[in-house]
Design an enzyme around this catalytic site. Structure first.
Site, PDB file in Angstrom:
ATOM      1  N   ASP A  88      -1.353   2.037  -2.874  1.00  0.00           N
ATOM      2  CA  ASP A  88      -2.270   3.172  -2.771  1.00  0.00           C
ATOM      3  C   ASP A  88      -1.900   3.936  -1.499  1.00  0.00           C
ATOM      4  O   ASP A  88      -1.063   3.497  -0.689  1.00  0.00           O
ATOM      5  CB  ASP A  88      -3.727   2.717  -2.792  1.00  0.00           C
TER       6      ASP A  88
HETATM    7  C1  NOJ Z   1      -6.269   7.155  -3.117  1.00  0.00           C
HETATM    8  C2  NOJ Z   1      -7.041   6.609  -4.288  1.00  0.00           C
HETATM    9  O1  NOJ Z   1      -7.593   5.352  -3.947  1.00  0.00           O
HETATM   10  C3  NOJ Z   1      -6.209   6.454  -5.547  1.00  0.00           C
HETATM   11  O2  NOJ Z   1      -7.067   6.140  -6.607  1.00  0.00           O
HETATM   12  C4  NOJ Z   1      -5.434   7.704  -5.827  1.00  0.00           C
HETATM   13  O3  NOJ Z   1      -4.671   7.516  -6.993  1.00  0.00           O
HETATM   14  C5  NOJ Z   1      -4.545   8.028  -4.630  1.00  0.00           C
HETATM   15  N1  NOJ Z   1      -5.378   8.222  -3.466  1.00  0.00           N
HETATM   16  C6  NOJ Z   1      -3.676   9.247  -4.892  1.00  0.00           C
HETATM   17  O4  NOJ Z   1      -4.441  10.383  -4.941  1.00  0.00           O
END
Ligand code: NOJ
Length: 762
Positions: free
Chosen positions: A281
């Site tokens: 993430d």
């Molecule tokens: C953080 C989020 O937790 C995740 O769900 C998302 O896909 C990413 N950012 C990218 O935007």
């Protein structure tokens, strides 16, 4: 050896890929990747492991330079062909011409926005959910995207967590069914097709279990709960063929998912046999330092690559640290190679080696206007949205409304185009979303009058407003009306005084149910509650239309309302879809995919809790049972609940046998009858309870359901097949088996309103 010729625009470019003579690319994926890998420098390999966000961190020019130097594998957050094409062109100018892939959070639609996850789940309608995912994939692919960071299948049993909105609720079986349908919808029959995108299921794992419902917090969970309740939806997505996995930000029993070799290696790759791509993430690798498991970025990169994180999302740490770590012998190059293989295989599966412009197409074909109406799928959005609403109360048949007389529409969400779309609304444009005001007016035409007053701000709390309007979105999220609360209420009361019925659209602004948006209360904010109290005092019929991204505590509102309709955030066509339901052009059929507690103090509250020694029996209060003495112990609305404008009756359960032999099938049937005057749909739900097992088992667990449509007066037999498979669970040794003995099978129209029969597993 012969050249593999690229198709489309890239055909003009010299092709760097070679394959063994006489072999088609599809049969030679491994050989193709090995060959390419053998020609990559260490820097080029590490470049493939970098997934960069198009945003403020690097200029477009810098990004293109990095790509041309072979130092970026993919990007996310750019959503048009003209934005992405120059990056692919840059990749085609790099030494090995390895194509880029473009990803984005396509969660509930791309341009056409469908209901949020909780709304989709409320439909219990796999065809509708499939339409939403397929449409999202087509639109995303047409925007040149190759991959979505979805579906989000985190089980959530704590509505304080703002990301509850994104997922599909509290139940393992329902979420798993949806996970499969979403993946199939995104990826289509063939993920390499130009109108398919790859699914990267998230957030692996257990992100919905964050302590206190506070985002990014720790998750501490017993192995049986993990295996039984929280892990199956990810597995279902992978079994359905999801090509990728996004790794969660949280730790699990003390070890961050991002450095968790048990999770990423033992479970995901060894036990589950996953062969696809793993993505960290956002910034999660560097966060290993903050988690307190890595001294610095160098150690963080080492832990993550060793755990099996292929792509580092948006931190520079792989690019910065991996070269040194390999040179120092602290990370074997073979480990880098494994990760690069996954990235190359993903690009291969997406068809990008065959044609890097597969989803980009030709510049001449780019849409003149990316937001053109003609690019939307409004009919599908409306059809799905109206199936996603849950009728929670309908006293004295207040609904459906007549298209006559005067309707007072009030509330801060009655004409809020941004909020209609919910959070994570991808490339959806608020200017294209239909608000409830517009929906009601379109529905009644000149047959009735709709008076509108805002009546209250979503909230007047300064801190909340500052949070909601922080610069995460590129616009002011919550517009604040500067009038006094009383002046706004007075305006609403004036509209109400001239109306036959009041429709109040209240709840949360979309940012209140989003990443990092955790709440300590589940109340509708104070100014809206004051508005409802004033409206109730008018004595006029009051229809409360809820818009929100989590279960709210609605004891007071349920008393105040004559009718209560949960709409979640309904998307681009929300206003039309809600009007369809309010006027009875569609008979509501949604069922709650989450329990609605009475108050935040009851949280966590979910229907499938384990049996205990001193259970509370509703209606039989007493000392020394498991209860709250200051509030009713039951939920306000149970899991699976939802009304219709007609009524249904479910017969006693008929079992084909009182005993089930392993390997055989037992049939459990009921007759469902539409006892009202309207045609309608309902969801027949089957729950099981293991009466005595080697460990405490849930008081009931959903194991099957069927959505049935019945004309007024019609009856239908609904039969479910039960096998040993349905009775299996993970015991304390984590063995997955069904234990001989008695089982209760319950069938009904929600998790509490059921008929029961018993059988024995031999
Ligand atoms: C953080 C989020 O937790 C995740 O769900 C998302 O896909 C990413 N950012 C990218 O935007």
């Amino acid at each position: 050896m012969k050249k593999l010729y690229l198709l489309g625009m890239a055909a003009a470019l010299a092709c760097p890929y070679t394959l063994a003579e006489g072999t088609a690319p599809a049969q030679n994926k491994e050989a193709f990747i090995s060959d390419l890998l053998s020609r990559m420098t260490l820097d080029e390999k590490i470049g493939q492991l970098r997934l960069i966000s198009i945003g403020p961190d690097m200029t477009h020019e810098q990004i293109r330079k990095e790509i041309a130097a072979g130092r970026i594998g993919g990007t996310f957050n750019s959503v048009t062909r003209p934005e992405n094409r120059p990056m692919q062109d840059a990749a085609m100018n790099s030494r090995l011409k390895i194509p880029m892939f473009f990803a984005y959070d396509v969660i509930h639609g791309q341009r056409t926005i469908f209901p949020i996850g909780l709304g989709l789940a409320s439909s219990w309608d796999m065809d509708a959910i499939a339409v939403s995912a397929r449409t999202a994939a087509r639109e995303a692919a047409a925007d040149s995207l190759d991959m979505t960071f979805g579906p989000m299948v985190d089980i959530s049993r704590d509505p304080r967590w703002g990301r509850s909105s994104e997922g599909f609720g509290e139940d393992t079986y329902l979420v798993s069914r949806i996970a499969k349908v979403m993946v199939q919808g995104y990826q289509g029959k063939d993920v390499s097709a130009p109108d398919s995108i790859m699914a990267a299921v998230k957030h692996f794992a257990l992100y919905g279990g964050v302590e206190g419902g506070r985002d990014y917090n720790t998750v501490d969970m017993s192995p049986t709960r993990m295996y039984q309740d929280y892990l199956p939806p990810y597995r279902a997505a992978l079994d359905a063929g999801a090509g990728g996995v996004m790794v969660a930000l949280n730790s699990i029993n003390g070890v961050p998912a991002t450095s968790n070799t048990w999770l990423m290696q033992d479970l995901l790759r060894r036990d589950w046999g996953f062969k696809g791509l793993t993505v960290s993430d956002h910034g999660a690798i560097l966060e290993l330092v903050k988690h307190g498991v890595a001294r610095d970025g160098r150690e963080a990169a080492k832990l993550a690559i060793r755990a099996g994180i292929d792509l580092s999302m948006n931190d520079m740490v792989y690019g910065k640290e991996l070269p040194g770590l390999v040179k120092a012998g602290e990370v074997p190059e073979s480990q880098i190679d494994s990760a690069v293989r996954e990235v190359l295989a993903t690009k291969y599966d997406l068809g990008l080696f065959a044609d890097p412009y597969r989803r980009l197409g030709k510049a001449a074909d780019d849409p003149q206007d990316v937001n053109a109406e003609s690019r939307l799928h409004r009919q599908d959005a409306r059809a799905v949205a109206r199936r996603s609403m849950v009728l929670l109360k309908n006293a004295k048949d207040t609904l459906p409304l007549k298209k006559a007389g005067t309707i007072a529409l009030v509330g801060p969400l009655a004409d809020a185009p941004i909020d209609m779309m919910g959070s994570w609304s991808a490339a959806g444009q608020p200017t294209q979303s239909i608000t409830l005001l517009r929906g009601l007016r379109d529905a009644v035409g000149n047959q009735a009058q709709v008076l509108y007053a805002k009546g209250a701000n979503v909230t007047n709390d300064r801190n909340s407003l500052a949070f909601l309007n922080r610069i995460i979105f590129d616009r002011t999220e919550v517009e604040v009306d500067p009038r006094t609360p009383q002046a706004m209420i007075d305006e609403a009361l004036k509209a109400a005084a001239n109306a036959d019925v009041i429709v109040a659209a209240v709840g949360e602004s979309r940012g209140m149910s989003h990443e990092s948006a955790s709440r300590t209360t589940l109340d509708i904010p104070a100014p809206q509650r004051a508005l409802l109290t004033a409206l109730r005092a008018t004595g006029k019929p009051l229809v409360i239309v809820l818009m929100n991204g989590r279960p709210l505590s609605l004891v007071r509102e349920t008393e105040q309302a004559d009718a209560l309709l949960e709409t979640w955030f309904t998307g681009t066509e929300g206003g039309h879809a809600i009007a369809d339901v309010l006027f009875g052009d569609y008979n509501p059929s949604g069922k709650l995919p989450v329990t609605f507690p009475r108050s935040v103090g009851q949280v966590p509250m979910y229907y499938s809790h384990l049996t205990i020694g001193r259970p509370f029996t509703p209606g039989k209060a007493g000392n020394y049972t498991s209860q709250y003495f200051d509030e009713d112990t039951t939920p306000l609305f149970p899991f699976g609940y939802g009304l219709s404008y007609t009524t249904f009756d479910v017969s006693d359960v008929h079992l084909s046998s009182a005993r089930l032999k392993r390997g055989d099938t037992l049939k459990a049937s009921v007759t469902v009858r539409n006892t009202g005057k309207r045609d309608g749909e309902t969801v027949v739900q089957l729950y099981l309870h293991d009466v005595a097992a080697s460990m405490a088992r849930p008081i009931k667990e959903l194991k099957n359901f069927e959505k049935v449509f019945l004309k007024a007066g019609e009856r239908k037999e609904v039969t479910f097949n039960l096998t040993e498979e349905d009775l299996k669970f993970y015991n304390t040794q984590l063995q997955y088996a069904a234990e001989a003995g008695d089982f209760d099978v319950q069938i009904g129209l929600d998790s509490q309103d059921v008929k029961q029969a018993r059988f024995e597993l031999l």
